[in-house]
Motif scaffolding. Structure first.
Motif, PDB file in Angstrom:
ATOM      1  N   HIS A  66       2.918  -6.243  -2.188  1.00 10.67           N
ATOM      2  CA  HIS A  66       2.615  -4.889  -2.647  1.00 10.67           C
ATOM      3  C   HIS A  66       3.816  -4.131  -3.208  1.00 10.67           C
ATOM      4  O   HIS A  66       3.680  -3.408  -4.179  1.00 10.67           O
ATOM      5  N   ILE A 110       0.459 -12.283  -5.617  1.00 12.58           N
ATOM      6  CA  ILE A 110      -0.449 -11.306  -5.018  1.00 12.58           C
ATOM      7  C   ILE A 110      -1.444 -12.049  -4.113  1.00 12.58           C
ATOM      8  O   ILE A 110      -1.979 -13.088  -4.517  1.00 12.58           O
ATOM      9  N   HIS A 133      -9.326  -5.055  -1.970  1.00 17.80           N
ATOM     10  CA  HIS A 133      -9.754  -5.960  -3.049  1.00 17.80           C
ATOM     11  C   HIS A 133      -9.959  -7.394  -2.594  1.00 17.80           C
ATOM     12  O   HIS A 133     -10.045  -8.325  -3.404  1.00 17.80           O
ATOM     13  N   VAL A 414      -0.081  -0.307  -7.908  1.00 17.96           N
ATOM     14  CA  VAL A 414      -0.027   0.574  -6.739  1.00 17.96           C
ATOM     15  C   VAL A 414       1.266   1.394  -6.698  1.00 17.96           C
ATOM     16  O   VAL A 414       1.425   2.286  -5.881  1.00 17.96           O
ATOM     17  N   ASN A 432      -7.193  -1.829 -11.289  1.00 17.33           N
ATOM     18  CA  ASN A 432      -8.566  -1.528 -10.890  1.00 17.33           C
ATOM     19  C   ASN A 432      -8.814  -0.092 -10.448  1.00 17.33           C
ATOM     20  O   ASN A 432      -9.942   0.286 -10.161  1.00 17.33           O
TER      21      ASN A 432
HETATM   22  S1  SF4 Z   1      -5.359  -3.824  -6.042  1.00 15.24           S
HETATM   23 FE1  SF4 Z   1      -3.284  -3.718  -6.775  1.00 15.24          FE
HETATM   24  S2  SF4 Z   1      -2.125  -3.261  -4.925  1.00 15.24           S
HETATM   25 FE2  SF4 Z   1      -4.082  -4.037  -4.225  1.00 15.24          FE
HETATM   26  S3  SF4 Z   1      -3.770  -6.262  -3.989  1.00 15.24           S
HETATM   27 FE3  SF4 Z   1      -4.533  -5.897  -6.062  1.00 15.24          FE
HETATM   28  S4  SF4 Z   1      -2.703  -5.797  -7.314  1.00 15.24           S
HETATM   29 FE4  SF4 Z   1      -2.074  -5.464  -5.212  1.00 15.24          FE
END
Ligand code: SF4
Lengths: 470, 204
Positions: A66, A110, A133, A414, A432
């Protein structure tokens, strides 16, 4: 559940009930747990305070994603909070004997990208992660959902979770996408259609010929954003495409076990007569590329569309929300979205940071230049994606066009590392969430597909990528 | 976990709908190893907006001491970060009343002794008005009612096992291990037979 058969969700649920707890809730066994640096330290602390063992180290993998830097990694201040969180995860992984994917390792990336890449994600499993997610892994016909830190601790200690059984919803997708239109546009259109709580309380199953013809990467993009429609779970039935993807990966079963597993997985798809509590469908034949104008992922229109006129919205709180959203985004009411100037472009994230995404963006970038005022970065979702892209020369295509080529991580999705918007800046982003401040305090996010993001970078404003196809 | 039986308090009203957990707890404060003392980050951007002259409700008397929040629909959607609940709990919030919640946030509340109350729109509007007027609300988990001065008590629903856990301040992990340890072990034995590929120790 109907007498006529079970849905995929019901089959996996039934196969994981350890004990009933109340009318709607059961204790569910958890097969797989992905652990990241931000949502786990307090969970490990809890385990240590209780003096408990981690029940099944082989059911977890840990990876920092993250807040990791995506450039100049050697210069990270070891005393920074970010570095401390990463170090803590590494310590905890070692202490509890969990496989750990360090930054720079070929398997790093990720969580939602490396789980499938490693074959850690498999059909028919229950899979959790302290991250919303986690629905991404539903692409494999897994029951995968995001959890809070207390629940992470519970999985460490008991390998189970209390869960309420969800209702089921089927979303049928039919038709062939036009050139320049991608699965990101499909899921944005679905969320715009049903709303941010349109699937709340449901496990969604995506069906239809369009889904059958999707690659695994496309199915992951689809399932990834289920949570933006309120659904913790979004699944696609496993098929030959799924098995072909998984065969030979690090964690995938081998030999007789592979044959045995595939045989079991073939029984997972929903029975032909199974009933869903709710159904909806979408024909994507004429779908245009989508772009968000507001601060929820349901605030999307085709690139040829306009921002809403709040006065025309009858429901008072909805009207107020739209007004405030447009105000935050500094967008006029009832105006064309195309032509909106942007400051930054982000291509990456667990939604669109896979090799196929980068190929589509590179095809638009090739031989063109990023507009002068735009800062554009490409952040591969994992080391494996980065290495594959470099084998194909995509990094050179991007660099020559003026994009920065980075190392993998969540990055500007993020904004926990240095990749973020300044207050008032506007981004075209393949991530997203377009929430207020998601990509940096005061930052403004327009959600788009990888090819739309590349097009926006080149022209310097939100634009219809279909006019740039070759 | 601290038991929840009743709470009597003024309630802070936040009218906005769709308040996601990025708003409740901005991502840049997630670089922490703690879950205590996070109240200072709750609604950080909204409380520190330089251009806004209005003081945020939680920084105003008498609401700075409110133990109840009344908020718009879809509260806590988005990211699973439990920090959102930790930060509100750290401010002394014990109960949140909304027409609907994000699912992960809703579940996280129960792990931290915070009661999320879902009310139908009309009843919610009523509670919201009372909160704005600075009236004292009474939330009672023993009888499953919200009482508003001068109005009929409003009943709410909550899953039976969660209610019991909150009332008694039960520790979930302790309860699972005490009640179901045997069932978990026999599940694992069965699954080792039916899906041996899920166990690395079967013979990798
Ligand atoms: S939504 Fe963004 S912060 Fe969350 S796991 Fe996926 S890439 Fe990482």
């Amino acid at each position: 559940m109907s007498a006529k058969g079970k849905t995929l969700y019901e089959k996996i649920w039934d196969a994981h009930v350890v004990a009933p707890l109340s009318d709607d809730a059961s204790l569910i066994y958890i097969d797989r747990h992905l652990v990241q640096e931000v949502s786990s330290p307090q969970a490990f602390d809890g385990l240590i305070e209780r003096g408990l063992k981690l029940r099944r180290p082989d059911a977890h993998i840990a990876v920092p994603d993250h807040a990791v830097p995506t450039f100049d990694r050697g210069k990270t201040d070891p005393l920074s909070m970010t570095a401390k969180q990463v170090a803590r995860l590494e310590d905890n992984a070692r202490r509890f004997a969990i496989p750990y994917m360090a930054m720079g390792d070929d398997r790093h990336g990720i969580v939602h990208i490396i789980g499938p890449e490693l074959g850690f994600t498999l059909p028919g499993v229950t899979l959790v992660c302290g991250d919303s997610h986690t629905s991404t892994h539903g692409a494999f016909g897994a029951l995968a959902f995001g959890i809070g830190t207390s629940e992470c601790e519970c999985v460490f200690a008991t390998q189970t979770l209390r869960q309420s059984k969800l209702k089921t919803m089927r979303i049928e997708i039919t038709g062939t996408l036009q050139p320049g239109v991608s699965v990101k546009d499909v899921i944005l259109a679905i969320i715009a259609k049903i709303g941010t709580d349109g699937a709340k309380g449901y496990a969604v199953e995506y069906t239809g010929d369009t889904v059958r013809n999707m690659t695994m990467e496309e199915r992951m993009t689809l399932c990834n954003m289920s949570i933006e429609a309120g659904a913790r779970i979004g699944v696609v039935a496993p098929d030959e495409t799924t098995f072909a993807y998984l065969k030979g990966r690090d964690w995938s079963p081998t030999g007789d076990k592979w044959l045995q597993a595939v045989e079991a997985w073939r029984h997972l798809p929903s029975d032909p007569g199974a009933l869903f509590d709710k159904e909806t469908s979408i024909d994507v034949t004429d779908l245009a590329p989508q772009v968000s104008w507001g601060t929820t992922p349901a605030d999307c229109v085709p690139i040829t569309g306009q921002t809403p006129v709040s006065a025309l919205i009858k429901d008072q709180p909805a009207q107020e929300r739209v007004r405030q959203s447009l105000q935050y985004m500094d967008m006029p009411e009832g105006a064309n979205i195309e032509g909106t100037p942007i400051d930054q472009v982000f291509i990456g994230s667990c939604t669109n940071g896979r090799i196929e995404d980068l190929r589509r963006a590179a095809a638009i970038a090739k031989g063109r230049r990023v507009a002068d005022r735009v800062h554009a970065i490409v952040v591969p979702g994992s080391e494996a994606v980065r290495l594959q892209a470099e084998r194909e020369g995509l990094h050179e295509t991007f660099r020559q066009a003026g994009f920065q080529w980075r190392q993998p991580g969540c990055s500007m999705c993020v904004a926990m590392n240095d990749d973020r918007l300044k207050p008032g800046e506007r981004a075209a982003s393949t991530s997203n969430r377009n929430f207020e401040g998601r990509q940096g305090p005061g930052g403004r996010t327009h959600l788009v597909s990888p090819e739309m993001a590349a097009a926006a970078a080149i022209r310097g404003y939100l634009t219809d990528v279909r006019t740039m196809m070759r | 976990m601290r038991p929840f039986k009743t709470v009597t308090s003024v309630a802070a009203a936040i009218l906005q709908t769709d308040i996601d957990t990025d708003i409740i707890f901005p991502a840049r404060f997630l670089v922490t190893l703690d879950k205590k003392g996070l109240g200072k980050y709750a609604f950080y951007e909204w409380r520190h907006k330089r251009e806004s002259r209005d003081t945020f409700v939680l920084d105003k008397e008498p609401f700075s001491g409110a133990e109840i929040l009344v908020v718009g629909e879809k509260f806590g959607v988005g990211s699973s970060r439990e920090h959102a609940v930790w930060s509100l709990a750290d401010l002394g919030i014990r109960c949140i009343i909304a027409p609907s919640f994000g699912e992960i946030f809703y579940s996280n509340c129960f792990k931290n002794g915070v009661l999320p109350v879902t009310l139908p729109k009309d009843a919610h509007a009523h509670a919201m008005r009372a909160a704005q007027l600075g009236e004292t609300l009474h939330v009672d988990l023993i009888t499953n009612h919200v009482a508003i001065p001068g109005a009929e008590a409003i009943s709410f629903e909550i899953p039976a096992d969660r209610r019991l856990a909150l009332l008694n301040g039960l520790d979930e992990i302790g309860t699972i291990l005490a009640d179901h340890e045997h069932a978990i072990a026999s599940f694992e034995n069965r699954q080792r037979q039916s899906a041996p590929w899920l166990f690395s120790d079967t013979d990798f």
